[in-house]
Every structure is written in C-alpha cells, then in structure tokens.
Design an enzyme around this catalytic site. Structure first.
Site, PDB file in Angstrom:
ATOM      1  N   GLY A  62       0.815  -1.203   0.000  1.00 48.39           N
ATOM      2  CA  GLY A  62       0.000   0.000   0.000  1.00 48.39           C
ATOM      3  C   GLY A  62       0.853   1.259   0.000  1.00 48.39           C
ATOM      4  N   SER A  63       0.371   2.276   0.713  1.00 48.24           N
ATOM      5  CA  SER A  63       0.939   3.616   0.566  1.00 48.24           C
ATOM      6  C   SER A  63       2.376   3.775   1.036  1.00 48.24           C
ATOM      7  CB  SER A  63       0.044   4.622   1.296  1.00 48.24           C
ATOM      8  OG  SER A  63      -1.224   4.677   0.681  1.00 48.24           O
TER       9      SER A  63
END
Length: 588
Positions: A301-302
């Site tokens: 993810g981020s």
C-alpha cells in the site's frame, strides 16, 4: 541233541571298532576346536567383544544463541538420558515391576506423570540390552534415581536446549526437534554451526559392570559455536508487548514489528504476534512457528509511495514543493482510480500528496517519468529491495512478488506506484525507510553480529553490503516530506513523540486472501524513523486483517510505532536533536 558250546567273541575286534569310533568322534571335536581357534578365532573374538561392549554417543554441547549484549536466548544445559539393560536386570533376578514403580515416581513432568505399564514393558524386554526410559532429565532427578540403587539402570549425559528468557524472540530463535536438530528460526538456519560434532565412548562390561582392565575407547565430542545476534532484548520485549496488545484489541489475524539500525542494517527486534513458547511446543499453533516478518508477504500500500517520490526527485521531475492538481478521480487504461476518501479537485504539493496519501497524486507524479516510466519504477523498487532476499537467511523467507514491467497489466501499471499489484515482506518494507534514513544508502539487513567458539573467542560476521540507491540530497528531501505525514496535516499524528522529530508513512492496503478468493480485509501499517534529522532507529508496524474498530494504518499501526519507538529511544539513551521540523507547504 546236545547244546552247541558258547563261543566268546574276539575282544581285539571290539576294541578296534571302539577305538575307531572314538577316534572319529574325537576328530570331529578336534576339527571344530581347530576351526574355532585357528580359522574363525578373529570373528568369534570380535563377536564376544561386541557382546561385552557398552557403546554410547557423547552428545556435543550445542552452541548458544545470544542477544546483542551476549545474554543467552537459547543455551545448552546439563541433562541425562535414563537407560536400562533388561538382560542384566533379569540375570540379577530383579523384578521389572518393582523397578517401574520406583522409577515412575521420579520421572515425568510433573514427577509421577508417566505410564508405569509402559516402563514395565520396556524393562521386561530381554530381547535387547538397551532401552530408553527417559530423555534429558535434570542432573537433580538423575541423582535421585542413582540413590535408588537399581542395578542395570544407567545415566548417559545428553545436554538439552533451554530458553533463559522464556519465549522472548521465539520466532527468531526457533527450536530444535526430538533428534536435536534445528527445526525453525536461527536454530535451523545455523544448525551446522550450532550443533558441533558428537563423540563416542565404549568400554568392556560383564553383566553390565565395567571391566576395569579392558580400557576405555573415547572419541571426544566437539562443542558447537555460539551465535551472537543483533537482537536487543529490552526492545524486543517492548515490541512484543505492543504488537500483542494491538492484535488482540483489533482482533487481527497477525502483526509484526521490526526495529532496525539504519546505519548498520542490524535488526534490533523482530516481533510477531501470535507467537509461541519453545518450551511448550505441544500447545503451539503450527501457523505461528515461523517468522511472519519474512515469510508473510502482503501488498504494502501507501508505504511504497515513498519509493515513487524518491524516484521522482532523483530523476529531477519533481521537488517537495511541485504543484499537483488532484481531481476526485482519474481514468487510466480503462480503470477509474480514486483516493480512499471522496473529494473534489485539490491543489496539493508533492509533499501534500505524500502527507494526505493521495493515490491519484502519486499516479500523476509517476506519469512525469516519461516513456521509460515502468522500467524506472521497476528499477528503483528493485534497488530499494523489493523482490530481493532480505539477507537474514531465516527459513521460510519469501522474496515477495515484483513482476518485470513486461508482465504488468494495464491497471497494474498505475497501482504499483501506490503499492498495490506487488507484494513484500515486513523486513523488505522496513529496509526502504532505513535507506532514506541512511542518506540514500541501502544496508543489507542482518541478524548476526558474530560467532563465539567454545573458548570464548569472538569472530565478527562479514560487514553488511552497502548500496547507494538515491543521493543524500534526495533522501533528505524525502525525509522532510515524511515529517509532514506525522504532523496534524498528515495521516499519522498518532505517531508523534514529544520532543523528537519523527518521519514516516502510513499504509492501508486491500488485503488479498485466498480463503475468499480475492481482496477481503486490510493490511494496516506505519513505518518511520527518529530523530528525523539524525536517524538512529527505524520501526515498522504491520497489522493484518483487523476486524474490530478502525483499520487505517494511522489509527492502529501508528500508535504501536509511537510506543515502541519511544521505548527504544529511551533504552538507547538517544536525545532529541533540538532542531525544528521543516514547514513544507502541503497545498497551494
């Protein structure tokens, strides 16, 4: 008719027949004696000697696994295998039932918790001269058994592995199986180093009693070499307590915490939850025996946006203050992309894109790389360690998945910049932030400081490999951008530590689960370092599939980071730098 006179036989004939018969019989005995004494003497002598020989293995003392301060996490302790000679017991006219009753009172855990009938059966088995009654009892228990005066019962030294710190770092240390071989963790990875070499001892005995004049043949065992790890026990303990508490609170499937020194690559803590106790393997869940920090892969993810931002700055296509227009949605390759929260058009700087964790802004930034966009992204992610072995050499490690650009789908070309469509393990993700913290130099993560031989001589492990991934200037700019993530403007104010500058990044990724055949649940994470302007420690927190309460990385992973990092800074006596964080604009 007169009777025929009786005539006696010739005695000389009877004597000759008798002598011939006796000579024949004696010749058979003589031939057999000749065969035994002259022709087969060596074989029969060896057989007789073997029958008198008592032969035992001298188990080598296994090397210890030590923490960074030289304190044992796993070490060998004196123990004794209790054996018996059923043939000798029978020849002495002793009752196996009585032996079994007396021994059962001292054996087992707790004492007396053994099968008396099974003991009696072993002691009655006169087809063998060797039966194992109990493995690795303490010297104290063996002394009690000796005091019973049971002829035919013997003790053979056989060291066992104990864990002085309990289950601390169990998933790192691992355990040994019933044969004395490492079966998990460092015990398995370095088994040949730790094990040493067994020896043997043999002597001649009659009815189980040593014949003093026959001599003893002994081949001494060679002790194993100990391993001194980089694990900092107090920090490991704090990390375990923090992740256990959050996994329980969030009713998550699992969680990991990695603490790393960015300058040396040393792993100071590697905590995974749920864990287990090596001293009670029977109660352990088999799924918990490995080390999830290297074996469990997930879409980051981020946190992967840090790589995209570093690549943009390194390639000269953006700076922390570059203006980015971020609409509510964008269309790429037939797929509509949105951020986690719905919004209208926003005017963010590159710092703001990272602070607010904008997927759309990250895609737009990656578009600036030009025609070699995909190849550049792949190169930077590989150099930061994605898709590569960590270097820890723990069993069960997965290098994750980073497919070459030629295999990226249309949507994958745009999800990879913000951390979906690839998979990593927790140590790989931690290493990315350690690289930024160490002025753009990636140091291969390592768990072993060196080796200690039986004489106490220390040999350091080879120096970790160092690779310049991005320039020090690029790393410094990314670090300043990551400080905004921990500010009130960002997604992780819960990671702030009073008096210290902290840089980091949250991650909240959809979680692929084979049980539902697709994406179900989330992976929440936060990775950061402190002090931000003079990084000493990197801490990463990953929580898999939280099912109770919030699931965002800033909500459940950042608080764990704050607890572990606060403890580690105090434990290492690392003072605040006293400088002020930058005030980079997040909007324009």
């Amino acid at each position: 008719m007169s009777a025929k006179p009786l005539r006696l036989g010739d005695p000389r004939r009877r004597l000759r027949v008798g002598m011939i018969a006796m000579a024949f019989i004696l010749s058979l005995f003589g031939g057999r004696i000749f065969q035994l004494q002259a022709m087969d003497s060596a074989g029969y002598g060896a057989s007789a000697s073997a029958g008198r020989t008592q032969d035992y293995v001298l188990t080598a003392t296994r090397g210890s696994i030590l923490d960074s301060a030289g304190q044992p996490l796993a070490e060998s302790a004196d123990a004794v295998d209790v054996t018996a000679d059923p043939v000798q017991i029978r020849s002495l006219k002793q009752d196996p039932a009585v032996y079994a009753s007396k021994l059962a009172a001292l054996l087992g855990d707790p004492p007396g918790n053994v099968d008396v009938l099974a003991l009696r059966t072993k002691l009655s088995n006169v087809t063998t001269r060797y039966v194992m009654l109990a493995n690795q009892v303490t010297p104290q228990v063996w002394n009690q058994i000796k005091a019973l005066g049971l002829s035919g019962v013997y003790g053979v030294p056989h060291a066992k592995t104990v864990y002085p710190s309990g289950p601390l770092a169990a998933n790192v240390v691992g355990f040994i199986d019933g044969s004395g071989k490492g079966a998990a963790g460092l015990e398995s990875a370095y088994n040949s180093t730790l094990a040493g070499k067994n020896g043997r001892i043999s002597y001649q005995a009659a009815a189980g009693t040593e014949i003093p004049t026959a001599g003893i043949n002994e081949q001494a065992s060679v002790p194993g070499t100990s391993i001194e790890t980089t694990i900092d026990s107090p920090i490991q303990w704090a990390a375990q307590q923090a992740i256990d508490a959050q996994v329980a609170k969030s009713k998550a499937a699992s969680g990991t915490v990695v603490v790393m020194d960015p300058r040396s690559g040393a792993i100071l803590a590697l905590a995974t939850s749920p864990s287990y106790d090596q001293s009670n393997l029977a109660a352990a869940n088999p799924a918990d025996l490995g080390d999830r920090a290297v074996s469990e892969v997930y879409e980051p993810g981020s946190v992967a946006k840090v790589i995209t931002m570093a690549a943009a700055i390194q390639q000269g296509v953006a700076t922390p203050t570059t203006r980015v227009v971020v609409p509510g949605a964008i269309l790429r390759e037939g797929t509509t992309f949105r951020d986690d929260t719905n919004h209208g058009t926003e005017q963010l700087t590159l710092t703001g894109v990272l602070a607010e964790s904008s997927n759309i802004g990250t895609i737009e930034t990656s578009d600036k790389f030009g025609p070699n966009r995909d190849q550049l992204l792949y190169r930077y992610m590989s150099e930061f360690g994605f898709g590569q072995p960590t270097g820890l050499h723990l069993p069960g490690e997965s290098a994750g998945i980073l497919a070459p650009p030629s295999k990226w789908s249309g949507s994958q070309r745009y999800t990879i910049p913000f951390g979906q469509g690839l998979s990593v393990n927790a140590v790989q993700a931690t290493s990315v932030f350690a690289t930024i913290a160490d002025a753009g130099v990636r140091v291969t993560p390592n768990l072993v400081k060196g080796y200690v031989d039986a004489n106490g001589r220390f040999t350091p492990a080879p120096t970790a490999q160092r690779t310049q991934v991005v320039s020090a200037s690029t790393a410094h700019q990314v670090e300043q951008m990551m400080e905004s993530v921990v500010s009130e403007k960002g997604t992780a104010p819960a990671a702030k530590i009073a008096g210290y500058r902290v840089a980091g990044k949250t991650g909240t990724a959809n979680r692929y689960d084979s049980r539902c055949g697709g994406y179900c649940g989330y992976t929440a994470s936060f990775i950061g370092f402190a002090p931000a302007d003079n990084p000493q420690l990197v801490v990463s927190v990953v929580i898999q599939n939280p099912t109770s309460g919030p699931y965002f990385g800033g909500s459940i992973a950042a608080p764990v980071f704050q607890k572990v990092m606060s403890f580690a800074l105090q434990s290492k006596a690392i003072p605040p730098t006293g400088t002020k964080p930058p005030d980079l604009p997040v909007t324009w």
